[in-house]
Design a protein around this motif. Structure first.
Motif, PDB file in Angstrom:
ATOM      1  N   UNK A   1      -4.507   2.111  13.733  1.00 56.08           N
ATOM      2  CA  UNK A   1      -4.069   3.489  13.738  1.00 56.08           C
ATOM      3  C   UNK A   1      -5.210   4.270  14.353  1.00 56.08           C
TER       4      UNK A   1
ATOM      5  N   UNK B   1      -4.539   7.443   4.303  1.00 55.94           N
ATOM      6  CA  UNK B   1      -3.622   6.491   3.678  1.00 55.94           C
ATOM      7  C   UNK B   1      -3.158   5.426   4.656  1.00 55.94           C
ATOM      8  N   UNK B   2      -2.686   5.876   5.782  1.00 55.41           N
ATOM      9  CA  UNK B   2      -2.158   4.925   6.752  1.00 55.41           C
ATOM     10  C   UNK B   2      -3.245   4.015   7.303  1.00 55.41           C
TER      11      UNK B   2
ATOM     12  N   UNK C   1      -2.085  -3.884  14.607  1.00 55.55           N
ATOM     13  CA  UNK C   1      -2.111  -2.975  13.491  1.00 55.55           C
ATOM     14  C   UNK C   1      -3.267  -2.019  13.506  1.00 55.55           C
TER      15      UNK C   1
ATOM     16  N   UNK D   1       0.840  -1.205   0.000  1.00 56.83           N
ATOM     17  CA  UNK D   1       0.000   0.000   0.000  1.00 56.83           C
ATOM     18  C   UNK D   1       0.866   1.242   0.000  1.00 56.83           C
TER      19      UNK D   1
ATOM     20  N   UNK E   1      -6.001   3.092   5.849  1.00 57.12           N
ATOM     21  CA  UNK E   1      -6.397   2.131   4.832  1.00 57.12           C
ATOM     22  C   UNK E   1      -5.409   0.967   4.782  1.00 57.12           C
ATOM     23  N   UNK E   2      -4.143   1.316   4.762  1.00 56.02           N
ATOM     24  CA  UNK E   2      -3.114   0.284   4.682  1.00 56.02           C
ATOM     25  C   UNK E   2      -3.123  -0.606   5.929  1.00 56.02           C
TER      26      UNK E   2
ATOM     27  N   UNK F   1      -1.576   8.000  15.741  1.00 50.45           N
ATOM     28  CA  UNK F   1      -1.131   7.276  16.928  1.00 50.45           C
ATOM     29  C   UNK F   1      -1.109   5.798  16.653  1.00 50.45           C
TER      30      UNK F   1
ATOM     31  N   UNK G   1      -6.128  -3.022   6.094  1.00 58.02           N
ATOM     32  CA  UNK G   1      -6.033  -4.226   5.272  1.00 58.02           C
ATOM     33  C   UNK G   1      -4.991  -5.195   5.814  1.00 58.02           C
ATOM     34  N   UNK G   2      -3.906  -4.650   6.305  1.00 61.19           N
ATOM     35  CA  UNK G   2      -2.861  -5.514   6.863  1.00 61.19           C
ATOM     36  C   UNK G   2      -3.395  -6.282   8.076  1.00 61.19           C
TER      37      UNK G   2
END
Lengths: 156, 156
Positions: free
Chosen positions: B89, B107-108, B87, A122, B110-111, A152, B114-115
């Motif tokens: 955020x 962005x973060x 994982x 990503x 979303x990534x 965070x 999924x992770x």
DNA sequence: TTTCATGTAACCATAATAGTTACGTGATTC
DNA sequence: GAATCACGTAACTATTATGGTTACATGAAA
């Protein structure tokens, strides 16, 4: 910046640099914008400098700026530069000879490895220019920017 | 158990329980096997109890045991019970109105989302019985068990 | 009723992270 | 070339998350 992440400081700052690539930003300005300390900024951006993502200059016109066009810097580049992988499992050394621990480790490592890969995939698709673009878009439209100063990541 | 993870303690212990489901294990025994303290064991297993994964009993024949067959307990169940997602955020509240931060966060998130999903998908496919099976296999063959007492997730 | 084991609160220890202070170095400006 | 500006870095302090420890109450079995 209490209990937060270097990654958010780095990405946030690079995003601003991308908006005005010709203007060098001082650690002090960046720190103020992130409610943190200049030294902390230098520490974090220093990690990016050794990876060739930003350059720094001393003296009067000094400060920080992008080392190359924002389109050529991916979020993954920054993520790697920061060097704090969100998803890694490192087995401690001392063996205990317990087969369950070994199986456990294999399972968790496998899962974490793939999750990390997904994360990087990503990040590799996003560039700093994309972040700056969002700023431009936000400035036009109603700007759904309700973000906050920091992201965070969970306590480790 | 210094700087390690509740998850490894939990999985390791459940793995052993699966090997001998009829025998209750005391916090003390478990603690010794993990180089930690009985109270810590109770704290962690307590999280599993409220999710119905294990049961505990007081008194003479007391201790901990699986609440249901090991085949019916997935690693994901344990992961969720521990409640320390690797994982996630979480944006802090205080808005700053910076569009870059918002884009960054999107962005973060979303990534990471999924992770995390990938991680859970893996975990959902593994049961505690699988871990116990590994123990049995290890006992037979040469046992490639070079594992150690704990796993170590990165510092947060 | 004694013993064993959990349940829990309260406190201490440790380590990771960020924040600070201080000062050196080089570049720019006057 | 002296003053100023901004980074580079070391060293220390502060904060916080996590585990470890002690202590004691509760309840079950012998």
């Amino acid at each position: 910046m209490k209990r937060n992440n270097k990654l958010s400081l780095a990405l946030h700052t690079l995003g601003h640099m991308a908006v005005a690539p010709d203007q060098a930003l001082t650690s002090e300005v960046i720190a103020a914008h992130n409610a943190t300390n200049p030294v902390v900024v230098r520490r974090v951006l220093g990690l990016l400098r050794v990876r060739g993502l930003v350059v720094s200059g001393k003296g009067h016109a000094g400060g920080w700026r992008l080392a190359r066009p924002a389109v050529q810097i991916t979020v993954a580049d920054v993520y790697d530069a920061i060097g704090a992988p969100l998803m890694t499992v490192e087995p401690l050394a001392a063996a205990q000879g317990c087969a369950i621990v070994a199986a456990l480790h294999a399972t968790v490592t496998e899962a974490a490895t793939e999750a990390e890969a997904v994360l990087r995939r990503h990040f590799a698709r996003r560039t700093i220019a994309d972040l700056a673009q969002a700023m431009a878009d936000g400035a036009r439209g109603k700007s759904s920017a309700q973000g906050k100063g920091d992201l965070h990541f969970p306590p480790r």
